[in-house]
Design an enzyme around this catalytic site. Structure first.
Site, PDB file in Angstrom:
ATOM      1  N   ASP A  30     -23.964 -39.203  39.852  1.00 32.35           N
ATOM      2  CA  ASP A  30     -22.865 -39.202  38.890  1.00 32.35           C
ATOM      3  C   ASP A  30     -21.847 -40.273  39.255  1.00 32.35           C
ATOM      4  O   ASP A  30     -21.753 -40.708  40.408  1.00 32.35           O
ATOM      5  CB  ASP A  30     -22.174 -37.835  38.871  1.00 32.35           C
ATOM      6  CG  ASP A  30     -22.911 -36.827  38.017  1.00 32.35           C
ATOM      7  OD1 ASP A  30     -23.862 -37.212  37.304  1.00 32.35           O
ATOM      8  OD2 ASP A  30     -22.543 -35.636  38.057  1.00 32.35           O
TER       9      ASP A  30
ATOM     10  N   MET B  17      -9.589 -31.523  34.598  1.00 28.51           N
ATOM     11  CA  MET B  17      -9.698 -32.287  33.346  1.00 28.51           C
ATOM     12  C   MET B  17      -8.490 -32.044  32.444  1.00 28.51           C
ATOM     13  O   MET B  17      -8.620 -31.851  31.236  1.00 28.51           O
ATOM     14  CB  MET B  17     -11.007 -31.958  32.626  1.00 28.51           C
ATOM     15  CG  MET B  17     -12.237 -32.423  33.395  1.00 28.51           C
ATOM     16  SD  MET B  17     -13.809 -31.822  32.742  1.00 28.51           S
ATOM     17  CE  MET B  17     -13.958 -30.253  33.636  1.00 28.51           C
TER      18      MET B  17
ATOM     19  N   LYS C 211     -21.203 -39.461  33.820  1.00 29.73           N
ATOM     20  CA  LYS C 211     -20.603 -38.781  32.677  1.00 29.73           C
ATOM     21  C   LYS C 211     -19.105 -38.727  32.939  1.00 29.73           C
ATOM     22  O   LYS C 211     -18.658 -38.013  33.822  1.00 29.73           O
ATOM     23  CB  LYS C 211     -21.167 -37.373  32.504  1.00 29.73           C
ATOM     24  CG  LYS C 211     -22.656 -37.336  32.207  1.00 29.73           C
ATOM     25  CD  LYS C 211     -23.206 -35.929  32.209  1.00 29.73           C
ATOM     26  CE  LYS C 211     -22.759 -35.134  30.993  1.00 29.73           C
ATOM     27  NZ  LYS C 211     -23.325 -35.638  29.746  1.00 29.73           N
TER      28      LYS C 211
END
Length: 260
Positions: free
Chosen positions: A35, A168, A56
């Site tokens: 990742d 996030m 991602k």
């Protein structure tokens, strides 16, 4: 260890936080799918593996999840040992269990390996304990970004009495602030906003709940970052002030030494 998929948590960024089990999996790997938030330094443990980037990132061009799953399946059916290397922990906002279920339904052997999550590492690096006797009896990990844009029960979170760690959340700071205030959380609740957890470039911004959006704007806070919301966050703020005082004192002593 052939014909197997390891779903491995690489931790928040500091390569020294990688677990021994993660290192063992990497050393056995034929293929490593990495990742974008994983520190490339961990690849020293798999020098002969075929490394494939499958990043991602929110707001950026990302590798489709379906493609990642099909790629793991293809290499596993070729008899390869595959390591899917994820930032943080694969089962904390990392789709680890979803990928494991999908592969097992297709008769692929899967093993998950935990990694240290960014909320824990970032808080620790700021001298913030997520739980503390008499202050915070629990911790709740949540994400401000959901795939279906469904809303969290912010009122329940505001009244939970636990430390909140929000992942996030940079793009939704104002939404989080308003929702927690509307849910009854005290406006004076301390907040720590921690960018690049555990890395040398880690930065932290401190505020209270009322002023956290303006503080983040002034600080130019950027993702990846986690928010630590609760009374324990004040410990990080006091440590930051203490560190600033130490730096000022050291500078004054150095100037005195040079002048003398």
């Amino acid at each position: 260890m052939n014909a197997k998929v390891w779903l491995v948590g690489a931790g928040p960024g500091d390569p020294e936080l990688l677990t021994l089990k993660a290192v063992r999996a990497l050393r056995s790997a034929d293929v490593v799918m990495i990742d974008s938030l994983v520190n490339p330094a961990v690849l020293e443990h798999c020098p002969t593996a075929n490394v494939i980037g499958v990043g991602k990132r929110g707001g950026c061009r990302s590798t489709p999840q379906a493609f990642i799953q099909r790629l793991m399946l293809r290499y596993a059916r070729q008899g390869k040992c595959v390591v899917r290397l994820k930032g943080g922990d694969p089962c904390i906002f990392g789709r680890g269990s979803e990928e494991a279920d999908w592969l097992r339904e297709r008769s692929i052997e899967v093993e998950l390996v935990n990694g240290i999550t960014a909320g824990l590492a970032g808080a620790t690096h700021c001298d913030i304990p997520l739980t503390l006797r008499g202050v915070a009896r629990g911790v709740t990990l949540v994400t401000a970004h959901t795939e279906d844009d469904s809303a969290l029960n912010w009122q329940a979170l505001a009244q939970s009495g636990t430390t909140l760690v929000v992942y996030m959340g940079v793009a939704k700071l104002e939404d989080v602030r308003r929702a927690l205030l509307a849910g009854g959380m005290a406006a004076s609740t301390p907040v720590a906003m921690i960018e690049n957890a555990s890395l040398p470039q880690q930065r932290a911004c401190y505020s209270d709940l009322t002023g956290m959006y303006d503080a983040a704007v002034g600080f130019a806070l950027k993702a990846p970052a986690v928010l630590v919301i609760g009374d324990v966050a004040a410990r990080g703020a006091s440590q930051e002030v203490f560190s600033q005082d130490q730096r000022a004192m050291a500078l004054a002593l150095e100037r005195a030494r040079m002048q003398g």
